[in-house]
Design a protein around this motif. Structure first.
Motif, mmCIF file in Angstrom:
data_model
loop_
_atom_site.group_PDB
_atom_site.id
_atom_site.type_symbol
_atom_site.label_atom_id
_atom_site.label_comp_id
_atom_site.label_asym_id
_atom_site.label_seq_id
_atom_site.Cartn_x
_atom_site.Cartn_y
_atom_site.Cartn_z
ATOM 1 N N GLY A 67 14.712 -38.236 9.064
ATOM 2 C CA GLY A 67 15.927 -37.771 9.351
ATOM 3 C C GLY A 67 17.156 -37.889 8.356
ATOM 4 N N VAL A 68 16.966 -38.965 7.622
ATOM 5 C CA VAL A 68 18.161 -39.156 6.575
ATOM 6 C C VAL A 68 18.060 -38.219 5.444
ATOM 7 N N THR A 69 16.664 -37.741 5.090
ATOM 8 C CA THR A 69 16.652 -36.974 4.171
ATOM 9 C C THR A 69 17.192 -35.484 4.409
ATOM 10 N N PHE A 70 16.735 -35.268 5.742
ATOM 11 C CA PHE A 70 17.365 -33.874 6.158
ATOM 12 C C PHE A 70 18.891 -33.938 6.371
ATOM 13 N N PHE A 71 19.356 -34.988 6.709
ATOM 14 C CA PHE A 71 20.670 -35.269 6.766
ATOM 15 C C PHE A 71 21.391 -34.959 5.437
ATOM 16 N N GLY A 72 20.823 -35.638 4.290
ATOM 17 C CA GLY A 72 21.293 -35.369 2.876
ATOM 18 C C GLY A 72 21.662 -33.925 2.596
ATOM 19 N N TYR A 73 20.385 -33.272 2.716
ATOM 20 C CA TYR A 73 20.372 -31.881 2.452
ATOM 21 C C TYR A 73 21.534 -31.107 3.280
ATOM 22 N N VAL A 74 21.858 -31.483 4.478
ATOM 23 C CA VAL A 74 22.609 -30.880 5.466
ATOM 24 C C VAL A 74 24.285 -31.045 4.978
ATOM 25 N N VAL A 75 24.402 -32.109 4.622
ATOM 26 C CA VAL A 75 25.522 -32.408 3.879
ATOM 27 C C VAL A 75 26.031 -31.772 2.495
ATOM 28 N N THR A 76 24.772 -31.770 1.768
ATOM 29 C CA THR A 76 25.006 -31.080 0.519
ATOM 30 C C THR A 76 25.186 -29.417 0.538
ATOM 31 N N ILE A 77 24.430 -29.015 1.452
ATOM 32 C CA ILE A 77 24.294 -27.423 1.618
ATOM 33 C C ILE A 77 25.539 -27.079 2.422
ATOM 34 N N ILE A 78 26.059 -27.792 3.261
ATOM 35 C CA ILE A 78 27.457 -27.323 4.003
ATOM 36 C C ILE A 78 28.634 -27.089 3.126
ATOM 37 N N VAL B 35 20.563 -41.282 0.026
ATOM 38 C CA VAL B 35 19.279 -41.393 0.698
ATOM 39 C C VAL B 35 18.278 -42.255 0.239
ATOM 40 N N GLN B 36 17.900 -42.207 -1.010
ATOM 41 C CA GLN B 36 16.871 -42.914 -1.632
ATOM 42 C C GLN B 36 17.277 -44.542 -1.374
ATOM 43 N N ILE B 37 18.678 -44.940 -1.800
ATOM 44 C CA ILE B 37 19.043 -46.266 -1.880
ATOM 45 C C ILE B 37 19.330 -46.809 -0.372
ATOM 46 N N GLY B 38 19.664 -45.734 0.443
ATOM 47 C CA GLY B 38 20.011 -46.175 1.866
ATOM 48 C C GLY B 38 19.081 -46.444 2.649
ATOM 49 N N ALA B 39 17.809 -45.660 2.538
ATOM 50 C CA ALA B 39 16.616 -45.788 3.438
ATOM 51 C C ALA B 39 15.466 -46.302 2.849
ATOM 52 N N LYS B 40 15.226 -46.304 1.457
ATOM 53 C CA LYS B 40 14.072 -46.890 1.013
ATOM 54 C C LYS B 40 14.131 -47.572 -0.349
ATOM 55 N N PHE B 41 15.144 -48.358 -0.563
ATOM 56 C CA PHE B 41 15.542 -48.803 -1.848
ATOM 57 C C PHE B 41 14.332 -49.702 -2.423
ATOM 58 N N SER B 42 13.647 -50.361 -1.340
ATOM 59 C CA SER B 42 12.688 -51.398 -1.992
ATOM 60 C C SER B 42 11.522 -50.739 -2.505
ATOM 61 N N GLU B 43 11.108 -49.227 -2.117
ATOM 62 C CA GLU B 43 10.021 -48.930 -2.455
ATOM 63 C C GLU B 43 9.942 -48.499 -4.018
ATOM 64 N N ALA B 44 11.044 -48.195 -4.665
ATOM 65 C CA ALA B 44 11.320 -47.974 -6.068
ATOM 66 C C ALA B 44 12.570 -47.948 -6.643
ATOM 67 N N PRO B 45 12.727 -49.397 -6.619
ATOM 68 C CA PRO B 45 14.351 -49.694 -6.905
ATOM 69 C C PRO B 45 14.816 -49.071 -8.297
ATOM 70 N N LEU B 46 14.110 -49.338 -9.351
ATOM 71 C CA LEU B 46 14.321 -48.654 -10.708
ATOM 72 C C LEU B 46 14.677 -47.234 -10.602
ATOM 73 N N ALA B 47 13.656 -46.441 -10.157
ATOM 74 C CA ALA B 47 13.969 -45.025 -9.804
ATOM 75 C C ALA B 47 15.095 -44.683 -9.111
ATOM 76 N N TYR B 48 15.558 -45.354 -7.931
ATOM 77 C CA TYR B 48 16.555 -45.123 -7.261
ATOM 78 C C TYR B 48 17.815 -45.527 -8.038
ATOM 79 N N LEU B 49 17.938 -46.579 -8.686
ATOM 80 C CA LEU B 49 19.145 -46.991 -9.382
ATOM 81 C C LEU B 49 19.325 -45.945 -10.553
#
Lengths: 124, 139
Positions: A67-78, B35-49
């Protein structure tokens, strides 16, 4: 899902159409006129319709994988058509048409990506 | 082609088209990083930073190109250079040491996920800065 697929296709087609128009105008050294700006508006409206359809589908339990990724795209695209509109208005030369072209090429890519975030669910 | 002889400022003509492309990248890179930092930061912190850093560089470049003037031209020069170094470094790293960046960033594989635009964009940016920056010096 068919709703989403058809709608995505329409949005992509509309955007490419406006983009092709902008390309022709840029090659003719023409600034974006009312037609191109109207085209951007039509693309924006079609995007909003697509996103409302997606929201309705989500409310019905047909949710994207992330859902978060989807929302990210939505914000960008709009934001894209309005961004193109403002910059194109600021640039009343052929480069204004290039800006419209850039936006209209970016929208289909993002719609495809958006569509992919959704399909993960249906395939899985 | 009378247009060509007129002095160019950074943020007009082709420069404005460049701002549009940079703006799109600033927007999409920021969204991705958020999205990366907010939802899954711990998965790959370096890549997301790194994603967040790339987004910041794009934002600075966009603003600098839009503002224009000598100071902002330098800022744009620095941010385009950082971008070029970033995309080449991360591109090489992601090929030779895939473990370094387990998740994609804008610059992974020389920006392949973004149609290699991240690789081409800083080059065009630097060329434009060279061209557009000349008008005062040449006068």
């Amino acid at each position: 899902m068919t709703v989403n697929g058809t709608l995505s296709g329409i949005v992509i087609a509309l955007s490419l159409l406006v983009g092709a128009w902008a390309l022709v105008e840029a090659l003719r050294e023409r600034a974006p006129g009312r037609g191109q700006l109207l085209g951007l508006a039509v693309v924006e409206v079609s995007l909003i319709v697509l996103l409302i359809a997606a929201a309705i589908a989500a409310a019905g339990g047909d949710r994207p994988a992330s859902g978060v990724t989807f929302f990210g795209y939505v914000v960008t695209i709009i934001c894209l058509p309005p961004l193109g509109w403002v910059l194109a208005r600021l640039e009343p030369t052929r480069w204004g048409s290039v800006i419209v072209l850039v936006v209209c090429l970016t929208v289909p890519v993002l719609v495809l990506r958006l569509h992919q975030t959704w399909q993960v669910v249906t395939s899985g | 082609m009378a247009e060509r002889t007129a002095p160019r400022t950074l943020g007009t003509g082709p420069g404005r088209a460049l701002i549009a492309v940079y703006g799109i990248f600033a927007l999409s890179a920021s969204a991705r990083a958020a999205v990366q930092i907010g939802a899954k930061f711990s998965e790959a912190p370096l890549a997301y930073l790194l994603s967040a850093f790339a987004a910041a560089v794009y934002i600075v470049a966009t603003v600098a190109l839009a503002k224009g003037g000598e100071t902002w031209r330098r800022v744009a020069l620095v941010s385009c250079s950082i971008e070029l170094i970033g995309v080449v470094t991360v591109g090489l790293l992601s090929i030779f040491d895939a473990g370094a960046f387990p998740d994609d960033t804008v610059w992974t594989d020389f920006g392949r996920g973004y149609g290699y635009v991240p690789l081409v964009l800083p080059v065009i940016g630097l060329l434009w800065l060279r061209y557009a920056g000349r008008d005062r010096a040449a006068a």
